[in-house]
Each structure stands twice: as structure tokens, then as C-alpha cells.
Design a protein around this motif. Structure first.
Motif: not given
Length: 220
Positions: A82, A85, A146, A157-158, A160-161, A165, A168
Motif C-alpha cells: 500500500i 496519499t 479491503s 478512492q477518497d 475508501r480511505s 491506496r 492495483t
């Protein structure tokens, strides 16, 4: 728990210089994050073939012990990569790059050993409750979420967390780039790559007129 950690940026500058900063608040955060991780590990363990093959009494007994080994064998948690970000983090060294939270160790102790030390003797092990451990503990929780909540993949994305990140794996580019001899790729390297990813992305539609490739993302 992400919100709680982000609030700490009001009085801790999140950078390499402060990774060893410790406090009672960080200690309580680490304890709470680990409790959440243990809970999710047990729930993921219940989904494994091993657990479902046990008798009812064996299932109860198995849940009283650590379930990490069995869950890791299925989901390859220790391989998951991971990265952070958040725009209010200022890491420029190790944590500016992808990392594996389940492989975290500090002073030769892994996350579970650090957790137990803080849990059983917080006064004498308070220095172990530092920012770096808190970040990695929250990272492990992100990975577990996840898998236990696959519906998160359908969110932005934002949503999710706000911090992390997951890596992928992009499947189609290997083929679309014109590589004809896929079988000649190093199988160990390919396996390592896929095991490090939390999500897979693959083509579900190709518009040949406009060359638009639409990717679908899902958990492995």
C-alpha cells in the motif's frame, strides 16, 4: 480510526523526523486499531475452507487462538503493498514509497509483539507506541477492510480511505502492448506482483472506433 489519526496532524508533523514520537494517545490508538484487526481476522477466518471444514467445537476453539496464519495463507496479507496519499503527510523517504504493513518490524518486534507489550505494560513500553507503529497498524486495518468489505471497491478512492491506496494489478496492458510470448515471463515475478496487489483491473469493453478502454476494478 483514520479520522482520529488525521486529527493528530494538528500537533504532530507527519514526517520521517517524527516517526519515533510516542504518546499515550498513540498508545490507545494502536491498541484500538489492533482490536479492530483481530476482529476482522476472525471474520475472514470464518470464510476460509479450513474453518468451514472444522467441527463446531473445533471452530470455537480455533477462534480463541490467533487466526493470522490461516487467513494469510488465503489472502497473502504479508505481501500486500500500500502507499500513503494524504496531502497533510510530509514523508520523503521510506513512507513516500509503497510499503507492506504486515511485514512491519521495529527493534526486532512485529506489530503483534509491540501491541502485547503496550497492552500488558503501557508505562514501561510507552516508547513503543510511536507514530510509525500507528501508521503501520492502521495500514494493516486498511488491507483487512479491503477484503472483508469488497463493496468498498465500488466507491471512489477518497471514500475508501483518506490516507491509503492499495496497489492495483493491471492485467490487459501486458496483452494490449503486443507481447505475444506471455509464457516466457518469469512466473515467480508475476506471482509476486499479483500477490502484492489489493485490486485487479481488467478490460470489460473495448471501443475499437475510439480506442477507449474501460477498466473494471475488483478485489482479488
Amino acid at each position: 480510526m483514520e479520522k482520529e489519526l488525521l486529527e493528530m496532524t494538528d500537533y504532530i508533523h507527519f514526517s520521517e523526523n517524527n516517526l519515533d514520537v510516542y504518546s499515550i494517545k498513540l498508545a490507545n490508538f494502536i491498541l484500538g486499531a489492533n482490536v479492530e484487526c483481530e476482529s476482522l481476522l476472525k471474520e475472514l477466518f470464518k470464510l476460509t475452507e479450513h474453518y468451514q471444514s472444522l467441527s463446531e467445537d473445533e471452530q470455537k476453539e480455533s477462534l480463541e487462538n490467533s487466526t493470522y496464519v490461516q487467513v494469510n495463507a488465503v489472502y497473502k496479507l504479508d505481501m500486500k503493498t500500500i502507499f500513503m496519499t494524504s496531502k497533510i503527510f510530509y514523508f520523503q523517504d521510506i513512507y513516500s514509497e509503497p510499503f507492506k504493513p504486515f511485514k512491519y518490524k521495529k527493534n526486532k518486534k512485529d506489530s503483534r509483539q509491540i501491541y502485547n507489550a503496550i497492552k500488558h505494560d503501557k508505562v514501561n513500553h510507552l516508547e513503543a507506541a510511536d507514530l510509525e507503529t500507528a501508521l503501520n497498524m492502521l495500514g494493516t486495518l486498511f488491507v483487512l477492510n479491503s477484503y472483508f468489505y469488497p463493496e468498498l471497491i465500488n466507491k471512489d478512492q477518497d471514500d475508501r480511505s483518506k490516507i491509503f491506496r492499495g496497489r492495483t494489478a493491471y492485467i490487459e496492458p501486458l496483452f494490449l502492448s503486443g507481447i505475444d510470448e506471455i509464457d516466457k515471463l518469469d512466473k515467480k515475478e508475476v506471482a509476486y506482483y499479483f500477490e502484492s496487489c489489493s485490486y485487479w483491473s481488467y478490460t470489460i469493453k473495448v471501443d475499437t472506433n475510439t480506442c477507449v478502454i474501460i477498466y473494471h476494478e475488483r478485489s482479488p
